[in-house]
Design a protein around this motif. Structure first.
Motif: not given
Length: 473
Positions: A326-333
């Motif tokens: 599972v990956i969240s777009s919040l992980d990108l920053a």
């Protein structure tokens, strides 16, 4: 001595990949595309050949989520790495201010740091292009939020063709100047061409200053505008809306191909991290296809929240990897900042996030061959509907409805409710959701009763067909 915010940032970032230089960063976002419309997710190969090639050269995240199932709050989470509800950016809009707020606050909070500001403080040349949708008031526009160059429109959508009487929020801008409408032959091409030109211009300074480009296409968001030549390519598709959608998605893919070719031709491809994702699930009104996933844009079902996410960085990320965790777009920053290096401008006002990131750096997971990953906890809320994922379990809580409990491994299509079998788990997850909500700020604006009513309707257990889903935007 490191400030506390910087310490938290480094803690969240984790170890960056070994590299002798900081990469350029190209972050591409599509708008309202369907999860199953990409060849790398099993969709028609003729729709996205260049993105499929990109996926083959990098990492495909098969369980990637955004922090909201509609455009504006999803982008706020992406741009900050923090749950947007923490700073009152819960709803689509921005709309009319709630009591206690002013029109000047209708957008991404000035107290938050954007990716543009964070990377600029680390020595990056920054640019934003395409759809902004994060505020149009003075102080909230791209040139005031950490971007050195801006080419796009401030609102949530606009015509793909020239529109002489376009209202202010839909006017294409080049920094502070309006782009004449007669220079817009087809907006997707205009954005791709400008991005390619800007990237090519950076090559002369490649050894001195890395760059960050945030390119947010409005395709394939409505209005359903396509070039005749692209419509002819998909003439075999009988449904007109679906045919237009296919033509629009293909045009975006073609434009991305031109940008990737520019990276190669200018010698920058090996030094550029390319990230592609969609802002939310496929919409109810554009002919998109979310495949097996229940729900559409605006819902807490997988079809509203699960999105395509692809990353390529030659020599640093493995080619052809399917990342199942599972990956969240919040992980990108935090992931991007992990490779951007230290702060180079000690006087930068936005060198650190406004608070701890809600995402974490994923470099080790993306590079590793290991398939196992610790369970993730993710939260969502937009007014009357909220959800909480804890490992494979997902609780959907909607006003006026009993809590619904899904198991995304046993029944990934979310048509089987386990709430009656797991009452204690439901209570435990409801308590966790309420604890998270206690950390959030009051919304600065809301969307109005129509959208709240649609959320109530689209989460009814009996709304379980594509035709029924499309009745409730």
């Amino acid at each position: 001595m490191l400030g506390f915010a910087t310490f938290l940032l480094l803690l969240a970032a984790g170890d960056p990949p070994p590299s002798s230089e900081r990469p350029n960063i190209l972050l591409i976002v599509s708008d309202d595309a369907g999860w199953a419309d990409f060849g790398f997710h099993g969709g028609p190969a003729e729709l996205t050949p260049r993105l499929d090639a990109l996926a083959a050269e990098g990492v495909v995240c098969e369980q990637a989520y955004v922090s909201a199932s509609v455009c504006c709050p999803s982008r706020a989470g992406l741009m900050t790495g923090r749950y947007q509800q923490r700073f009152g950016h819960e709803f689509n809009g921005p709309g009319s201010p709630e009591p206690g707020f002013t029109p000047e606050q209708m957008g991404l909070s000035r107290a938050e740091s954007t990716l543009g500001e964070l990377l600029k403080a680390r020595g990056y040349r920054t640019a934003a292009m395409g759809k902004w949708h994060l505020g149009s008031q003075p102080g909230l526009r791209p040139l005031e939020r950490g971007f050195d160059h801006w080419f796009g429109f401030l609102g949530g959508s606009r015509s793909y063709f020239a529109t002489p009487e376009a209202p202010a929020l839909r006017q294409l801008q080049n920094d502070e100047a309006r782009v004449p409408e007669d220079q817009i032959a087809y907006l997707t091409d205009t954005l791709a061409d400008h991005a390619a030109e800007w990237i090519a211009a950076q090559a002369a300074d490649e050894g001195q200053q890395p760059w960050f480009l945030y390119l947010a296409f409005n395709a394939p968001h409505t209005p359903m505008h396509a070039l005749e030549q692209d419509l002819q390519r998909f003439a075999a598709i009988e449904n007109l809306r679906r045919r237009k959608y296919a033509a629009m998605l293909f045009a975006m893919d073609r434009g991305i191909g031109r940008i990737l070719d520019t990276l190669e031709q200018s010698g920058q491809a090996s030094r550029t991290l390319v990230v592609f994702l969609n802002d939310n699930g496929g919409a109810t009104n554009n002919g998109s296809d979310n495949g097996a996933w229940r729900g559409r844009k605006g819902s807490k079902w997988e079809g509203g929240l699960r999105v395509p996410l692809v990353l390529r960085w030659p020599g640093q990320l493995p080619a052809g990897k399917r990342h199942a965790a599972v990956i969240s777009s919040l992980d990108l920053a935090p992931s991007l900042l992990a490779v951007a290096g230290p702060v180079l401008d000690p006087d930068a006002q936005r060198a650190d996030p406004a608070g701890p990131f809600d995402g974490t750096s994923q470099w080790e997971a993306w590079r590793s061959d290991a398939s196992a990953a610790p369970p993730r906890q993710l939260y969502w809320r937009r007014g009357v509907a909220a959800a909480y994922r804890d490992g494979p379990w997902k609780l959907v809580r909607v006003d006026t409805l009993p809590p619904q409990l899904m198991h995304l491994e046993r029944a990934p299509q979310e048509f089987e409710d386990f709430a009656a079998e797991e009452p204690e788990r439901v209570r435990r997850m409801l308590r966790a959701l309420v604890r998270w909500e206690a950390e959030l700020a009051p919304p600065r604006w809301t969307e109005g009763p129509r959208w709240a009513k649609n959320q109530l309707r689209k989460h009814q257990p009996e709304v379980d067909t594509r035709e029924e889903e499309e009745e409730f935007p």
